[in-house]
Design an enzyme around this catalytic site. Structure first.
Site, PDB file in Angstrom:
ATOM      1  CG  HIS A   1       3.677  -2.535   0.878  1.00  0.00           C
ATOM      2  ND1 HIS A   1       4.050  -1.814   1.926  1.00  0.00           N
ATOM      3  CD2 HIS A   1       4.597  -2.225   0.024  1.00  0.00           C
ATOM      4  CE1 HIS A   1       5.072  -1.267   1.873  1.00  0.00           C
ATOM      5  NE2 HIS A   1       5.634  -1.439   0.564  1.00  0.00           N
ATOM      6  CD  GLU A   2       5.247  -3.700  -3.633  1.00  0.00           C
ATOM      7  OE1 GLU A   2       5.947  -4.174  -2.558  1.00  0.00           O
ATOM      8  OE2 GLU A   2       5.470  -2.751  -4.136  1.00  0.00           O
TER       9      GLU A   2
ATOM     10  CG  HIS B   1       5.246   1.809  -3.126  1.00  0.00           C
ATOM     11  ND1 HIS B   1       5.549   2.808  -2.540  1.00  0.00           N
ATOM     12  CD2 HIS B   1       5.788   0.515  -2.809  1.00  0.00           C
ATOM     13  CE1 HIS B   1       6.235   2.069  -1.489  1.00  0.00           C
ATOM     14  NE2 HIS B   1       6.164   0.664  -1.670  1.00  0.00           N
TER      15      HIS B   1
ATOM     16  CG  HIS C   1       8.530   2.105   2.008  1.00  0.00           C
ATOM     17  ND1 HIS C   1       9.669   1.646   1.690  1.00  0.00           N
ATOM     18  CD2 HIS C   1       7.458   1.272   1.499  1.00  0.00           C
ATOM     19  CE1 HIS C   1       9.413   0.716   0.883  1.00  0.00           C
ATOM     20  NE2 HIS C   1       8.108   0.510   0.710  1.00  0.00           N
TER      21      HIS C   1
END
Lengths: 97, 525
Positions: free
Chosen positions: B126-127, B130, B136
């Protein structure tokens, strides 16, 4: 006549506000004096707060009620990423870039 | 409800990453941590053109660190709480970096019964989204969904995330625009050590290199009769450590107990040296693919199996070969008109019916004409022809078919397309465009159809109001042109039928009345 004052907000309300501000659903900083809102912006603040709760509920995929209900409280306790869900510049553009 | 692209993205695709040398995880072993982080990055690498290389430096593009509470940025952690980690969008300095809350109970190999622990792999994937520029997503189940969801064992990158990363960086490169690197059993590079300070060169003695095409590493593969050399990195290093990964040869016998069975039908693995149609095939141990400029195998004219690369080619078994019929609409390169002509990425593309030619600095590419849909696969399958093509100032490729515009970024159709012509201010009654170009004379974009033409405003995304105007403005080309484009010499060329005119931009008329023959000038016939 003395300005009409509201009872201070519940703890849930305050923690919800912090959460909403942290993750970009609510603008940081409200025109407050201590815990009492200036009368003319109270309605605006209520509207913003309610919209922010609805936006969070929609983003999190839980029923959109506009209230800090049990599902919303559970969502706010769930482990998550620290980045905001709505980035600052989205505020200006009014939509998610 | 879909992915959100933040805006910043990495300008280069070969990214470097490292685990911070200062802020390491206090409860995890660094090797296990780096293995998990590497696997998390590989999820994004497998779906895009990005590559990730671990370096031992805090100047890497993506620096991963573990920290507690306040840690020199505006986003302090909250102890063992709800905030697990955060990461910064692409950029210099802190851009791309990922920070993990060191107070959390991180798990390298989470089990189903781990209630309060947190999968480092799930959060890292997930990170890193980014770090690559994704915001998101509100799609539940998507990696970029902000709330922690853990990771299913048979994890596959969700659709929403795949769309997001591919819109930014494009899918894993197919061999249309670049060649696949091939591995050869070459002599490994002999290392020579040079001592710069004392300017003396010491050379190591060269170890004689004997290529074993039998089991080269018996200690690693005791029951393997053959092993590839050098080994390509395995796609699932920790799940199937024993199984080598062959990038795209699924038909190989992958069970480790039998000697490798050679597939006689596959053109790259013929048992003996044969010469077919003038092409010599050398023995194939280990399996080495001959190098072709654009298409991984030779193009045999009039051979239908070329239309479907998945179908093996049967050179020896002539009885099995389907009767070869030339598709009726396949144009004759030296005797045809053109539907559209465009300069794309500095190369000339000529379109006719379902096919197109590609002409580079060294002339026509071999293997053409090729179906247009093999280059732009998002075009309709029942495509019969294209009407107009041009490369926009923003390098997007516009392909007009009937009443619709298909807009491509390289060969990826942009979301929201195709769009009807009326969206751009063109009349509802307009059936099709004849041509489109960016006119070098004034940098404006023009659309042509029948007896009319329009000036198109790329900024506003619509044609100007005081159009259409009459084609008579372009003296000498008449109406209903086939195509127009600007060649590298800065001149404008109009096409109609099998001929073309060179156009004088200053005098707004063709340079000579009679059109020249396109085949000899453009196709080199």
């Amino acid at each position: 006549a003395p300005t009409r004052s509201r009872p201070t907000r519940s703890a849930h309300h305050e923690s919800a506000r912090g959460y909403l501000e942290t993750f970009g659903y609510l603008k940081k900083g409200r025109p407050e004096v201590g815990n009492l809102l200036l009368v003319d912006s109270e309605q605006a603040y209520e509207d913003d707060f309610r919209i922010a709760i609805k936006t969070l509920q929609e983003f999190g995929g839980i029923p959109v009620t506009g209230e800090i209900d049990e599902a919303t409280k559970a969502l706010m306790k769930q482990k998550r990423c620290g980045r905001p869900d709505r980035e600052e510049d989205e505020e200006q553009h009014g939509h998610r870039r | 409800k879909r992915f959100a692209v933040q805006g910043e993205k990495w300008k280069h695709t070969n990214l470097t990453w490292s685990l911070s040398s200062v802020r390491r995880p206090s409860q995890l072993d660094p090797y296990g941590t780096r293995s998990v982080l590497s696997r998390a990055l590989d999820v994004w690498a497998q779906a895009s053109r990005l590559t990730f290389t671990e370096v031992n430096s805090d100047d890497a593009d993506i620096v991963v660190s573990f920290a507690k509470r306040y840690h020199d940025d505006a986003y302090p952690f909250d102890g063992r709480g709800s905030i697990l980690a955060h990461a910064f969008f692409p950029g210099s300095g802190r851009g791309g970096d990922a920070h993990f809350d060191d107070d959390e109970l991180w798990l390298l190999q989470p089990r189903d019964d781990d209630e309060d622990g947190t999968s480092l792999f799930a959060v890292a994937v997930h990170e890193f989204g980014h770090s690559l520029g994704l915001s998101h997503s509100s799609v539940k189940g998507a990696l970029m969904f902000p709330w922690y969801q853990g990771i299913q064992p048979n994890f596959v990158l969700p659709e929403d995330d795949r769309n997001g990363i591919q819109q930014m960086y494009g899918p894993k490169t197919s061999n249309k625009w670049a060649r696949i690197p091939y591995y050869r059993p070459q002599e490994p590079p002999q290392t020579t050590t040079t001592t710069t300070t004392t300017t003396t060169t010491t050379t190591t003695t060269r170890k004689p290199y004997i290529h074993h095409h039998h089991n080269r590493h018996p200690e690693r593969y005791p029951n393997r009769a053959y092993t590839p050399y050098p080994r390509t990195p395995s796609r699932y290093p920790s799940y199937y450590p024993e199984r080598p990964y062959y990038p795209d040869r699924r038909h190989y016998n992958t069970s480790d107990d039998h000697p490798r069975r050679t597939n006689h039908h596959h053109p790259y693995s013929r048992p003996t040296e044969t010469t077919t149609h003038g092409t010599t095939y050398r023995p194939r141990y280990p399996h080495v693919r001959p190098e072709y400029p654009t298409n991984p195998r030779p193009h045999y004219p009039n051979d239908p199996s070329q239309d479907n690369p998945r179908k093996p080619y049967y050179p020896e078994k002539t009885t099995q070969r389907p009767t070869t019929t030339t598709p009726s609409d396949k144009p004759d390169t030296c005797d045809t008109s053109y539907d559209a002509v465009a300069l794309i990425r500095g190369e000339l593309f000529i379109f006719k019916n379902r096919y197109h030619w590609r002409i580079g600095a060294r002339g026509r590419y071999s293997g053409y004409p090729m179906e247009i849909t093999r280059m732009w696969s998002s075009l309709p399958k029942n495509l019969t022809h294209v009407d107009a093509v041009y490369e926009r100032p923003d390098r997007k490729i516009a392909i007009f078919i009937g009443k619709e515009l298909y807009l491509f970024d390289s060969q990826y159709l942009l979301p929201g397309y195709p769009k009807p012509l009326r969206t751009f201010g063109l009349p509802e009654s307009l059936e099709k465009l004849d041509a489109a170009m960016v006119w070098g004379h004034n940098g404006n974009t023009y659309f042509y159809s029948g007896t009319m033409y329009w000036k198109y405003d790329e900024e506003k995304g619509r044609v100007d109001y005081d159009y259409p105007r009459n084609m008579a403005m372009w003296k000498g080309v008449g109406n209903n042109i086939d195509s127009v484009f600007q060649w590298k010499d800065g001149k404008t060329y109009f096409f109609k039928g099998k001929g073309f005119w060179k156009f004088n931009d200053l005098q707004m008329q063709v340079e000579n009345e009679r059109p020249s023959l396109s085949a000899s000038f453009w196709m080199g016939c």
